[in-house]
Each structure stands twice: as structure tokens, then as C-alpha cells.
Design an enzyme around this catalytic site. Structure first.
Site, mmCIF file in Angstrom:
data_model
loop_
_atom_site.group_PDB
_atom_site.id
_atom_site.type_symbol
_atom_site.label_atom_id
_atom_site.label_comp_id
_atom_site.label_asym_id
_atom_site.label_seq_id
_atom_site.Cartn_x
_atom_site.Cartn_y
_atom_site.Cartn_z
ATOM 1 N N GLU A 149 -53.803 26.614 38.280
ATOM 2 C CA GLU A 149 -54.902 26.458 38.972
ATOM 3 C C GLU A 149 -55.781 24.951 39.001
ATOM 4 O OE1 GLU A 149 -54.492 28.905 37.054
ATOM 5 O OE2 GLU A 149 -55.194 30.779 37.942
ATOM 6 N N ALA A 161 -53.015 34.044 43.213
ATOM 7 C CA ALA A 161 -53.949 34.582 44.375
ATOM 8 C C ALA A 161 -53.486 33.858 45.568
ATOM 9 C CB ALA A 161 -55.379 34.178 44.220
ATOM 10 N N GLY A 212 -53.084 33.886 39.036
ATOM 11 C CA GLY A 212 -53.788 35.237 38.904
ATOM 12 C C GLY A 212 -52.503 36.440 38.614
ATOM 13 N N GLU A 238 -52.411 36.102 34.925
ATOM 14 C CA GLU A 238 -53.884 36.889 34.565
ATOM 15 C C GLU A 238 -53.777 38.523 34.750
ATOM 16 O OE1 GLU A 238 -56.087 34.262 36.994
ATOM 17 O OE2 GLU A 238 -57.170 33.693 35.555
HETATM 18 N N1 DAK Z 1 -50.421 31.511 47.768
HETATM 19 C C1 DAK Z 1 -50.004 31.861 48.964
HETATM 20 N N2 DAK Z 1 -48.726 31.637 49.569
HETATM 21 C C2 DAK Z 1 -48.016 31.190 48.527
HETATM 22 C C3 DAK Z 1 -48.393 31.200 47.254
HETATM 23 C C4 DAK Z 1 -49.742 31.478 46.837
HETATM 24 N N3 DAK Z 1 -50.254 31.369 45.443
HETATM 25 N N4 DAK Z 1 -47.116 31.004 46.339
HETATM 26 C C5 DAK Z 1 -46.297 31.071 47.199
HETATM 27 N N5 DAK Z 1 -46.500 31.099 48.445
HETATM 28 C C6 DAK Z 1 -45.903 31.209 49.688
HETATM 29 C C7 DAK Z 1 -45.334 29.717 50.105
HETATM 30 O O1 DAK Z 1 -46.249 28.963 50.774
HETATM 31 C C8 DAK Z 1 -44.218 30.000 51.025
HETATM 32 O O2 DAK Z 1 -44.317 30.411 52.034
HETATM 33 P P1 DAK Z 1 -43.956 29.801 53.364
HETATM 34 O O3 DAK Z 1 -43.929 28.255 53.457
HETATM 35 O O4 DAK Z 1 -42.439 30.313 53.442
HETATM 36 O O5 DAK Z 1 -44.684 30.513 54.589
HETATM 37 C C9 DAK Z 1 -43.467 31.080 50.199
HETATM 38 O O6 DAK Z 1 -44.585 31.695 49.565
HETATM 39 C C10 DAK Z 1 -42.303 30.730 49.253
HETATM 40 O O7 DAK Z 1 -42.976 29.833 48.344
HETATM 41 P P2 DAK Z 1 -42.146 28.235 48.009
HETATM 42 O O8 DAK Z 1 -41.219 27.807 49.497
HETATM 43 O O9 DAK Z 1 -43.055 27.595 47.536
HETATM 44 O O10 DAK Z 1 -41.400 28.930 46.889
HETATM 45 P P3 DAK Z 1 -40.423 27.834 45.926
HETATM 46 O O11 DAK Z 1 -39.590 28.745 45.235
HETATM 47 O O12 DAK Z 1 -40.135 26.417 46.515
HETATM 48 O O13 DAK Z 1 -41.667 27.424 44.642
HETATM 49 C C11 DAK Z 1 -43.638 28.240 43.362
HETATM 50 C C12 DAK Z 1 -42.078 28.643 44.232
HETATM 51 C C13 DAK Z 1 -44.153 29.610 42.684
HETATM 52 C C14 DAK Z 1 -43.322 27.406 42.224
HETATM 53 C C15 DAK Z 1 -44.375 27.822 44.521
HETATM 54 O O14 DAK Z 1 -44.561 28.851 45.721
HETATM 55 C C16 DAK Z 1 -46.036 27.513 43.853
HETATM 56 O O15 DAK Z 1 -46.295 26.383 43.160
HETATM 57 N N6 DAK Z 1 -46.875 28.490 44.283
HETATM 58 C C17 DAK Z 1 -48.459 28.465 43.903
HETATM 59 C C18 DAK Z 1 -48.485 28.827 42.541
HETATM 60 C C19 DAK Z 1 -50.157 28.772 42.210
HETATM 61 O O16 DAK Z 1 -50.572 27.466 42.325
HETATM 62 N N7 DAK Z 1 -50.539 29.687 41.970
HETATM 63 C C20 DAK Z 1 -52.030 29.859 41.601
HETATM 64 C C21 DAK Z 1 -52.798 30.110 42.648
HETATM 65 S S1 DAK Z 1 -54.460 30.398 42.155
HETATM 66 C C22 DAK Z 1 -60.066 35.734 40.845
HETATM 67 C C23 DAK Z 1 -58.682 36.403 40.911
HETATM 68 C C24 DAK Z 1 -57.537 35.646 40.923
HETATM 69 C C25 DAK Z 1 -57.794 34.162 41.008
HETATM 70 C C26 DAK Z 1 -58.889 33.675 40.992
HETATM 71 C C27 DAK Z 1 -60.192 34.457 41.049
HETATM 72 N N8 DAK Z 1 -61.147 36.790 40.926
HETATM 73 C C28 DAK Z 1 -61.014 38.048 40.462
HETATM 74 C C29 DAK Z 1 -62.390 36.143 41.100
HETATM 75 C C30 DAK Z 1 -56.449 33.615 40.950
HETATM 76 C C31 DAK Z 1 -56.275 32.193 41.508
HETATM 77 C C32 DAK Z 1 -54.952 31.829 41.430
HETATM 78 O O17 DAK Z 1 -53.822 32.403 41.112
#
Ligand code: DAK
Length: 259
Positions: free
Chosen positions: A133, A66, A110, A113
């Protein structure tokens, strides 16, 4: 055809293809993307010429979760009152037609998921799955704590959910999260060929087969078997069931009417 900003859609024969397309954010699942995804799924669901759907992302990311930047300022009241990004999400698990996730690169949070909501996952060798998360101070919110243990068992699910670590494609296949593992360059060919095969079956037969398998996760064995028996009997009402058996006996290819 509806114009979308965050996804690309196309059809190939009887296969509907949805590609998540926010490359700059690694396909982070913002509200607009999830809304568009729901609309696209509704479109394929109601299109009688589509028999199977493939959901994919880019070579680098299926979806990195997400959109954290969109979520970070939200309060409890916000997410509760707006039922935060729930509607489009639920469509992925509620679509009645078969849907395959073709996953390359990151499938995190997400993203993982969403792949698990599909009927099965075909992964490229660069795929990485995880539920990170916990590293954000929260927990999976779209089924990660519930579907992941059903795929991989409690021990590995706990490992992934509590540490937030990523699992590579080989580990994901060996623990049962992924049904097939292919080289990155072959991912879409494999996914589309598989979808074409499914879409080449009788549509109502594939729909009830999907419903019956999914019932296994919602009920006891005895009730599941009873459901299967009733549903099997019900397929005798399909014109295609009669055609399939007659075609076998006549040594010819079945001509499905999808009825
Ligand atoms: N959200 C927003 N932006 C994201 C992102 C994310 N999840 N993942 C990556 N980006 C953005 C980065 O901020 C970056 O943007 P700029 O800085 O260039 O503006 C760009 O994508 C490239 O990312 P990186 O520079 O970080 O790229 P790397 O190759 O160095 O790293 C990475 C890739 C995937 C390891 C890293 O980006 C990362 O750790 N991303 C976050 C992963 C994460 O924590 N995901 C879980 C998020 S919480 C629900 C439904 C769904 C959910 C909840 C409720 N309901 C139906 C109620 C889900 C929740 C989640 O998924």
C-alpha cells in the site's frame, strides 16, 4: 444455492470451500466480491454440516489486494460514509468456525490481510506475500499494520510495510506467517485434508479452541489463562466431551454429535 459472480463455492464432506474467482484482475477484492464472500461465509457458518472452511484463490493469485481501480476516485466522505468494504471483510475474522487460507501466488495488500484473518495459512511454494500500500501513497487498511507484527514481529513487519516489498513462501514460513509450505500441485489436497481433519473433530470443541487461541491476542497472559480455564471447564457441558473421553476409555472412535 446462491449464484455468485466473483467466487465459487462447494462443499466436500464437512468442508466448505470458497474460491476467489476474478482471474482477469488477479482476484482483486472489489466490493461485489467482498459482499459475496461475506454471504458465503454466513452460509457456511449457519450450515451445521460444515465444520471447517477453506478460503483460496487461483494458482496465480490468492488476491492482489483491494481493487485499486474501484478505489482510486473515492473521497474520504465516500469511504467513511459507506464504511468502505468493511462488512464482508470483517466476516472473515468474525466467523466462529475454523477457516484455513490456502494461498498460491500473490497475497498482497488486502489479500495478505485476508489470509491473516483466517486461522492459519497453508502456502504453495509460489506464494508471495506483501503489503504494498505504501507504493500507492496509503497504508494497509484491513489489519496489516496490526496483524502482521503479531505474526512476524516488529522488524520484519516494518520492513514489509515501509518498503512494500514482497516476501516469498520460504521467508513467510520461516518468519511464522505461514504454518505449512507445500508444492503448488499439492496445495488444495493438503488444505482440504487438514480441513477434513478439523471438521472431523467435535464442532463446538473446535469453535471454543479457536476462540481461546484468539483471546491470546486480545488480553494479558493472566486474563487469557483465566479465560482458557473457564472455557475448558465449560467444555464439560458438551455431550461430545463426555463421548470423547468415554471413547478413549472404551478404545473406540468417538461418535460426535457436534453438541
Ligand atoms: N486492483 C485492481 N486491478 C488489479 C490489481 C488490484 N489490486 N492487481 C492486479 N490487477 C489487474 C491489473 O490491472 C491487470 O488488469 P488489466 O491491465 O489486464 O486490465 C490484471 O490484474 C493483471 O495484472 P498485471 O498485468 O499487473 O499482472 P503482473 O503479473 O504483471 O503483476 C502484480 C502482478 C500483482 C505484481 C501487479 O498486478 C500488482 O502490483 N498489483 C497491485 C498490488 C497492490 O498494490 N495491492 C494492494 C492494493 S491496496 C480495507 C480492506 C482492504 C484494503 C483497504 C481497506 N477496509 C476493510 C477498509 C486493502 C487495500 C489494498 O489492498
Amino acid at each position: 444455492m446462491t449464484a455468485y459472480e466473483n467466487i465459487l463455492i462447494e462443499t466436500k464432506g464437512r468442508v466448505g470451500i470458497i474460491r476467489l474467482n476474478r482471474p482477469k484482475a488477479l482476484n482483486a477484492l472489489c466490493a461485489d466480491l467482498v459482499r459475496e464472500l461475506g454471504q458465503a461465509l454466513d452460509g457456511f457458518e449457519s450450515d451445521l454440516n460444515v465444520g471447517c472452511v477453506v478460503l483460496t484463490g487461483s494458482d496465480k493469485a490468492f488476491a492482489a489486494g483491494a481493487d485499486i481501480k474501484e478505489m482510486k476516485e473515492k473521497s474520504y466522505q465516500d469511504v467513511f460514509l459507506e464504511d468502505f468494504i468493511t462488512v464482508g471483510w470483517e466476516k472473515v475474522s468474525q466467523i466462529r468456525k475454523p477457516i484455513i487460507a490456502a494461498v498460491a501466488g500473490y497475497a498482497l495488500g488486502g489479500g495478505c490481510e485476508m489470509a491473516m484473518m483466517c486461522d492459519f495459512i497453508i502456502a504453495a511454494d509460489n506464494a508471495k506475500f506483501g503489503q504494498p500500500e505504501i507504493t500507492l501513497g496509503t497504508i494497509p487498511g484491513a489489519g496489516g499494520t496490526q496483524r502482521l507484527p503479531r505474526f512476524v514481529g516488529k522488524s520484519k513487519a516494518m520492513d514489509l510495510v515501509l518498503t512494500g516489498r514482497m516476501m516469498d513462501a520460504v521467508e513467510a514460513e520461516s518468519c511464522g506467517l505461514v504454518s505449512r509450505l507445500v508444492p503448488l500441485g499439492q496445495l488444495m489436497d493438503e488444505a482440504i485434508a487438514t480441513a477434513e481433519k478439523i471438521a472431523g473433530m467435535s464442532l463446538p470443541a473446535t469453535m471454543v479452541a479457536k476462540e481461546a487461541v484468539n483471546r491470546a491476542f486480545e488480553t494479558t497472559l493472566a486474563e487469557g489463562i483465566r479465560f482458557e480455564r473457564r472455557t475448558f471447564h465449560a467444555t464439560f457441558a458438551f455431550e461430545d466431551r463426555k463421548e470423547g473421553m468415554n471413547a478413549f476409555a472404551d478404545k473406540r472412535k468417538a461418535a460426535w454429535k457436534h453438541r
